[in-house]
Motif scaffolding. Structure first.
Motif, mmCIF file in Angstrom:
data_model
loop_
_atom_site.group_PDB
_atom_site.id
_atom_site.type_symbol
_atom_site.label_atom_id
_atom_site.label_comp_id
_atom_site.label_asym_id
_atom_site.label_seq_id
_atom_site.Cartn_x
_atom_site.Cartn_y
_atom_site.Cartn_z
ATOM 1 N N HIS A 2 6.718 -0.842 -11.915
ATOM 2 C CA HIS A 2 7.126 -0.786 -10.516
ATOM 3 C C HIS A 2 6.525 -1.954 -9.733
ATOM 4 C CE1 HIS A 2 7.452 1.657 -6.548
ATOM 5 N NE2 HIS A 2 8.376 0.731 -6.660
ATOM 6 N N ALA A 3 5.267 -2.292 -10.028
ATOM 7 C CA ALA A 3 4.648 -3.409 -9.322
ATOM 8 C C ALA A 3 5.354 -4.717 -9.660
ATOM 9 C CB ALA A 3 3.163 -3.492 -9.690
ATOM 10 N N GLU A 4 5.783 -4.873 -10.905
ATOM 11 C CA GLU A 4 6.493 -6.100 -11.252
ATOM 12 C C GLU A 4 7.873 -6.141 -10.604
ATOM 13 O OE1 GLU A 4 6.447 -6.260 -15.452
ATOM 14 O OE2 GLU A 4 4.373 -6.956 -15.559
ATOM 15 N N VAL B 153 0.866 -1.178 0.000
ATOM 16 C CA VAL B 153 0.000 0.000 0.000
ATOM 17 C C VAL B 153 0.895 1.217 0.000
ATOM 18 C CG1 VAL B 153 -1.816 1.251 1.181
ATOM 19 C CG2 VAL B 153 -1.793 -1.209 1.263
ATOM 20 N N GLY B 154 0.862 1.959 -1.061
ATOM 21 C CA GLY B 154 1.708 3.141 -1.124
ATOM 22 C C GLY B 154 1.860 3.613 -2.554
ATOM 23 N N GLU B 155 2.688 4.622 -2.666
ATOM 24 C CA GLU B 155 2.882 5.242 -3.973
ATOM 25 C C GLU B 155 3.625 4.291 -4.904
ATOM 26 O OE1 GLU B 155 1.976 8.984 -5.809
ATOM 27 O OE2 GLU B 155 1.490 8.115 -3.887
ATOM 28 N N LEU B 156 3.232 4.294 -6.164
ATOM 29 C CA LEU B 156 3.924 3.509 -7.187
ATOM 30 C C LEU B 156 4.499 4.480 -8.203
ATOM 31 C CD1 LEU B 156 1.284 0.719 -7.822
ATOM 32 C CD2 LEU B 156 3.507 0.379 -6.834
ATOM 33 N N ARG B 157 5.720 4.173 -8.628
ATOM 34 C CA ARG B 157 6.302 5.005 -9.680
ATOM 35 C C ARG B 157 5.586 4.733 -10.993
ATOM 36 N NH1 ARG B 157 11.062 2.989 -7.753
ATOM 37 N NH2 ARG B 157 11.135 1.630 -9.550
ATOM 38 N N THR B 158 5.525 5.734 -11.815
ATOM 39 C CA THR B 158 4.971 5.520 -13.151
ATOM 40 C C THR B 158 6.090 5.068 -14.083
ATOM 41 O OG1 THR B 158 5.309 7.841 -13.563
ATOM 42 C CG2 THR B 158 3.103 7.165 -12.899
ATOM 43 N N PRO B 159 5.844 4.098 -14.928
ATOM 44 C CA PRO B 159 4.625 3.305 -15.078
ATOM 45 C C PRO B 159 4.409 2.370 -13.897
ATOM 46 C CG PRO B 159 6.333 2.446 -16.503
ATOM 47 C CD PRO B 159 6.884 3.694 -15.897
ATOM 48 N N VAL C 258 -4.821 3.464 -8.260
ATOM 49 C CA VAL C 258 -4.400 2.343 -9.105
ATOM 50 C C VAL C 258 -4.242 1.125 -8.220
ATOM 51 C CG1 VAL C 258 -2.470 1.414 -10.419
ATOM 52 C CG2 VAL C 258 -3.259 3.693 -10.894
ATOM 53 N N VAL C 259 -4.715 0.006 -8.682
ATOM 54 C CA VAL C 259 -4.428 -1.266 -8.031
ATOM 55 C C VAL C 259 -3.840 -2.192 -9.083
ATOM 56 C CG1 VAL C 259 -6.819 -2.020 -8.321
ATOM 57 C CG2 VAL C 259 -5.365 -3.188 -6.719
ATOM 58 N N GLU C 260 -2.758 -2.857 -8.710
ATOM 59 C CA GLU C 260 -2.090 -3.789 -9.617
ATOM 60 C C GLU C 260 -2.009 -5.139 -8.931
ATOM 61 O OE1 GLU C 260 -0.729 -3.210 -12.597
ATOM 62 O OE2 GLU C 260 -0.464 -1.037 -12.733
ATOM 63 N N VAL C 261 -2.364 -6.172 -9.641
ATOM 64 C CA VAL C 261 -2.185 -7.536 -9.146
ATOM 65 C C VAL C 261 -1.154 -8.192 -10.049
ATOM 66 C CG1 VAL C 261 -3.263 -9.766 -8.785
ATOM 67 C CG2 VAL C 261 -4.493 -7.717 -8.200
ATOM 68 N N VAL D 152 2.027 -13.735 -5.187
ATOM 69 C CA VAL D 152 1.006 -12.849 -5.747
ATOM 70 C C VAL D 152 1.115 -11.522 -5.003
ATOM 71 C CG1 VAL D 152 -1.444 -12.473 -6.141
ATOM 72 C CG2 VAL D 152 -0.531 -14.777 -6.230
ATOM 73 N N LEU D 153 1.330 -10.475 -5.748
ATOM 74 C CA LEU D 153 1.447 -9.155 -5.126
ATOM 75 C C LEU D 153 0.209 -8.336 -5.469
ATOM 76 C CD1 LEU D 153 3.146 -6.861 -3.746
ATOM 77 C CD2 LEU D 153 3.805 -6.232 -6.042
ATOM 78 N N ILE D 154 -0.374 -7.758 -4.444
ATOM 79 C CA ILE D 154 -1.457 -6.799 -4.642
ATOM 80 C C ILE D 154 -0.901 -5.440 -4.250
ATOM 81 C CG2 ILE D 154 -3.788 -6.142 -3.982
ATOM 82 C CD1 ILE D 154 -4.277 -9.004 -3.219
ATOM 83 N N ALA D 155 -0.739 -4.586 -5.222
ATOM 84 C CA ALA D 155 -0.175 -3.259 -4.966
ATOM 85 C C ALA D 155 -1.291 -2.234 -5.124
ATOM 86 C CB ALA D 155 0.954 -2.961 -5.942
ATOM 87 N N VAL D 156 -1.560 -1.530 -4.049
ATOM 88 C CA VAL D 156 -2.629 -0.533 -4.039
ATOM 89 C C VAL D 156 -1.995 0.828 -3.844
ATOM 90 C CG1 VAL D 156 -4.766 0.196 -2.958
ATOM 91 C CG2 VAL D 156 -4.194 -2.209 -3.026
ATOM 92 N N SER D 157 -2.290 1.750 -4.721
ATOM 93 C CA SER D 157 -1.828 3.117 -4.553
ATOM 94 C C SER D 157 -3.051 4.027 -4.459
ATOM 95 C CB SER D 157 -0.939 3.529 -5.725
ATOM 96 O OG SER D 157 -0.619 4.890 -5.599
ATOM 97 N N PRO D 158 -3.479 4.332 -3.245
ATOM 98 C CA PRO D 158 -4.715 5.112 -3.120
ATOM 99 C C PRO D 158 -4.569 6.525 -3.652
ATOM 100 C CG PRO D 158 -4.177 4.001 -1.077
ATOM 101 C CD PRO D 158 -2.981 3.913 -1.937
ATOM 102 N N GLY D 159 -3.355 7.070 -3.597
ATOM 103 C CA GLY D 159 -3.188 8.423 -4.101
ATOM 104 C C GLY D 159 -3.344 8.496 -5.610
ATOM 105 N N GLN D 160 -2.873 7.458 -6.298
ATOM 106 C CA GLN D 160 -2.969 7.440 -7.758
ATOM 107 C C GLN D 160 -4.213 6.717 -8.241
ATOM 108 O OE1 GLN D 160 0.875 5.556 -7.524
ATOM 109 N NE2 GLN D 160 1.610 6.877 -9.153
#
Lengths: 136, 153
Positions: free
Chosen positions: B68-70, B58-64, B94-97, B84-92
Motif C-alpha cells: 500500500h505504501a508503494e 499519516v493514517g491506516e495502511l492496508r495490509t500488506p 508501522v512506519v514505511e519509508v 520520498v514517502l514517509i507513511a506512518v500508521s499509528p494504529g498499526q
C-alpha cells in the motif's frame, strides 16, 4: 508562640501558594487533545501532507510550481494537502479516473464528485523502489 | 429572539461543487496548529534542501502495508522517482519509508533504516511529531544538498 497567627503565616500562606500553583498547572487546558500512546487505536482519517511548492527561479509568475502535481489516492479517498496549514483549493486537484479523489481531510464517505476539471495524471514509473520499514 | 444571534454563515454547496467550509473537518483535528507548523516546515525545508520531494502520509495502511505504501508512493506526485514517502500508521504501529529510483541513489536503504529506527524510538515514547521531524532531518541530512540547488554568486 504557636498561636493562630503563627499557623496562619507559616502554614496558611505556603498552602495557599501551593494551591494556586497546582490549580494553574493541573487544570485541564482548553486545547488539550488526547496524547497518542502506542497501542491505542487511531481513529482519524488518513491525511497526506506534502511540501510547499518551491518558488525557485526568476520567473515572474508566483503560482504553484507546475512540475509538482497534487497527490491523491482514488481508492482510499484521500489526497495530499497543499500544505499542512493552507490546504490546497479543490480546483487544483486532479479528477481521478475512478472519481474518488476526496478532499483534503477525512471526508472519505462523501459521494459527491470532488476535484477540479484537470485531466487525470499519469504517474511515471518510479523504477526500483527502496526504503525501510519499522514497527514500534 | 436568540436564534438571530446563533446563526452562522453557511456557504451554499451543491453536488457539483466542493464541500463548503462548514462541512469540512477542522484542519487541526489530528495535530495541533503548532505541530502542523513543525511538520510543514520540516517537509518544506527538507524538500527544498535536497531537491527530493518528501511527503508524509499519516493514517491506516492496508495490509500488506508495504504494497500500500508503494502504491501511495507511485501517486505522490508527477515524478515519483525523486519522491520520498514517509507513511506512518499509528494504529498499526508501522512506519514505511519508500524512495523512488532517483531518490534511492542518494538515500540508500541503510540510511532510511537508520531514520526509521530513530522515528520508531520516538513513536514508542508517544512523540509522533517529534519522531517525524527528526526522521525527516536525518533523511535530508543524508541526501545532502546537490550542487545544482546551491545559489550561484
Amino acid at each position: 508562640m504557636f498561636d493562630a497567627e503563627w499557623y496562619l503565616v507559616f502554614a496558611g500562606i505556603p498552602l495557599a501558594i501551593t494551591a494556586v500553583l497546582a490549580l494553574l498547572t493541573l487544570r485541564p487546558g482548553k486545547d488539550r487533545r488526547p496524547r497518542y500512546k502506542p497501542g491505542q487505536p487511531w481513529n482519524y482519517g488518513p491525511v497526506w501532507y506534502e511540501p510547499h511548492p518551491a518558488h525557485v527561479g526568476g520567473g515572474s509568475e508566483h503560482g504553484p510550481a507546475p512540475t509538482h502535481g497534487p497527490a491523491s489516492v482514488p481508492g482510499s479517498g484521500t489526497s495530499a494537502l497543499g500544505s499542512s496549514m493552507y490546504p490546497e483549493q479543490p480546483g487544483e486537484r486532479p479528477l481521478e479516473t475512478e472519481g474518488g479523489a476526496g478532499p483534503a481531510v477525512a471526508s472519505a464517505g462523501a459521494d459527491r464528485p470532488h476535484g477540479g476539471a484537470t485531466a487525470a495524471r499519469i504517474p511515471s514509473p518510479a523504477g526500483p523502489l527502496g526504503g525501510a520499514r519499522g514497527t514500534w | 429572539m436568540s436564534s438571530a444571534l446563533d446563526t452562522s454563515s453557511y456557504d451554499t454547496a451543491t453536488e457539483a461543487t466542493a464541500p463548503s467550509r462548514n462541512e469540512e473537518a477542522p484542519v487541526d483535528r489530528v495535530f495541533s496548529y503548532q505541530e502542523l507548523a513543525r511538520l510543514d516546515e520540516a517537509l518544506t525545508m527538507s524538500s527544498r534542501e535536497t531537491g527530493l520531494r518528501f511527503t508524509l502520509y499519516v493514517g491506516e495502511l492496508r495490509t500488506p502495508t508495504r504494497a500500500h505504501a508503494e502504491e501511495l508512493h507511485a501517486r505522490s506526485g508527477v515524478s515519483p522517482a525523486d519522491a520520498v514517502l514517509i507513511a506512518v500508521s499509528p494504529g498499526q504501529r508501522v512506519v514505511e519509508v519508500v524512495t523512488g529510483a532517483g531518490a534511492a541513489r542518494r538515500l540508500p536503504d541503510r540510511a532510511c533504516a537508520l531514520a526509521v529506527l530513530s522515528m520508531t524510538s520516538a513513536f514508542g515514547a508517544g512523540d509522533l511529531v517529534g519522531g517525524i521531524v527528526n526522521g525527516l532531518r536525518q533523511l535530508s541530512d543524508q541526501a545532502g544538498h546537490p550542487a545544482g540547488l546551491r545559489p550561484t554568486h
